[in-house]
Design an enzyme around this catalytic site. Sequence first.
Site, PDB file in Angstrom:
ATOM      1  CG  HIS A  24      14.289   7.157  98.993  1.00 46.78           C
ATOM      2  ND1 HIS A  24      15.345   7.366  99.842  1.00 46.78           N
ATOM      3  CD2 HIS A  24      14.743   7.459  97.748  1.00 46.78           C
ATOM      4  CE1 HIS A  24      16.404   7.761  99.146  1.00 46.78           C
ATOM      5  NE2 HIS A  24      16.061   7.835  97.869  1.00 46.78           N
ATOM      6  CB  ILE A  80      23.411   6.819  90.178  1.00 44.34           C
ATOM      7  CG1 ILE A  80      22.902   8.043  90.922  1.00 44.34           C
ATOM      8  CG2 ILE A  80      23.382   5.589  91.087  1.00 44.34           C
ATOM      9  CD1 ILE A  80      21.424   7.970  91.279  1.00 44.34           C
ATOM     10  CG  ASN A 135      13.053   9.767  86.641  1.00 45.88           C
ATOM     11  OD1 ASN A 135      13.518  10.123  85.561  1.00 45.88           O
ATOM     12  ND2 ASN A 135      13.646  10.045  87.784  1.00 45.88           N
ATOM     13  N   GLY A 177      20.928   1.892  83.219  1.00 44.40           N
ATOM     14  CA  GLY A 177      21.213   3.299  83.448  1.00 44.40           C
ATOM     15  C   GLY A 177      22.670   3.451  83.848  1.00 44.40           C
ATOM     16  N   GLY A 209      25.275   4.462  82.341  1.00 45.74           N
ATOM     17  CA  GLY A 209      26.069   5.577  81.842  1.00 45.74           C
ATOM     18  C   GLY A 209      25.882   6.865  82.612  1.00 45.74           C
ATOM     19  N   GLY A 210      24.959   6.871  83.562  1.00 46.28           N
ATOM     20  CA  GLY A 210      24.619   8.094  84.286  1.00 46.28           C
ATOM     21  C   GLY A 210      25.503   8.382  85.480  1.00 46.28           C
ATOM     22  CG  ASP A 232      16.563   7.812 102.983  1.00 50.06           C
ATOM     23  OD1 ASP A 232      16.991   8.870 102.472  1.00 50.06           O
ATOM     24  OD2 ASP A 232      15.579   7.191 102.548  1.00 50.06           O
ATOM     25  CG  MET A 286      21.622   6.903  94.699  1.00 51.11           C
ATOM     26  SD  MET A 286      20.493   6.571  96.076  1.00 51.11           S
ATOM     27  CE  MET A 286      20.655   4.790  96.207  1.00 51.11           C
TER      28      MET A 286
END
Length: 332
Positions: A192, A29, A109, A24, A26-27, A165, A242
Amino acid sequence: MLSKVATRQFSKSASTAYKVAVLGAGGGIGQPLSLLMKLNPKVTDLALYDIKGAPGVGADVSHVPTNSTVKGYNPDAIDQALKGSDVVIIPAGVPRKPGMTRDDLFNTNASIVRDLAKAAAEHCPKAAILIISNPVNSTVPIVAEVFKNAGVYDPKKLFGVTTLDVLRASRFISEVEGTNPVDEKVTVVGGHSGITIVPLISQTKHKNMAKDKRDALIHRIQFGGDEVVKAKDGAGSATLSMAQAGARMAGSVLNGLAGEHDVIEPTFVDSPLFKSEGVEFFSSKVTLGPQGVAKIHDLGELADYEEEMVKTAKETLIKNIQKGQDFVKQNP
């Protein structure tokens, strides 16, 4: 004489050279997370995967002058991205929009995480797997079920990243008390999302905080993500903070794999703490070592209000965990 495997493991530990895969990449985060992992000196091979854009991110990040190779992989090469990985970080998925809870993300997801977990179980079954994709309370159990179905599940190697958190708790308590957040250490346990997030204020140096101030602080820690979702006005959720949280957790896992001492992070893991009550996964302080989880710490002494929060968190976690497990049973 050492076997080839033992020699490779010894040399890897001695040189602290590790392959990390970001699924992931390319996103929102994934991109800053990839950059931060490129800056980690223990990462000598960085594999960046996504359904689109990963080769570009890989080329971009590869220009950062640290001693590691970087390559971006498209979907047809996920096996190459994962092969030989020591740590796999999964931030893939859709971000939250205003009004959405983490649970609202589940249907989309869950499938993404399941499929990536299948690939990891096949191509790097011994890697440490770090799950960022929300809802973590459900996606971590999804990965566990996939690995169990593949016959390669190691509970010591699966982590739900709850580090954001912890970072928020340090930052927010410092704002309330007028201190430096670097000096604020706040243990956050439970899960979470929302009320499953339990910051242990009584174990900080601010345990005598006035109740109204404390309640507001706890609520802000539990729902801090909503601040970002609202401020971004439909353009996403927490990505930069994040990414920092994911990089910190991944760095701690790598430090543990390298045999460094006293590496402790709160993280959502397969835990014995409340398993007798039906809570199979729970976040608490975990000592990290060469095999992943070395020790799961109990919660320590809690204030009465924290006992109540943990009780509430457990009730919600049981449902969240079951939701993830049922998804895999119904959609193997």
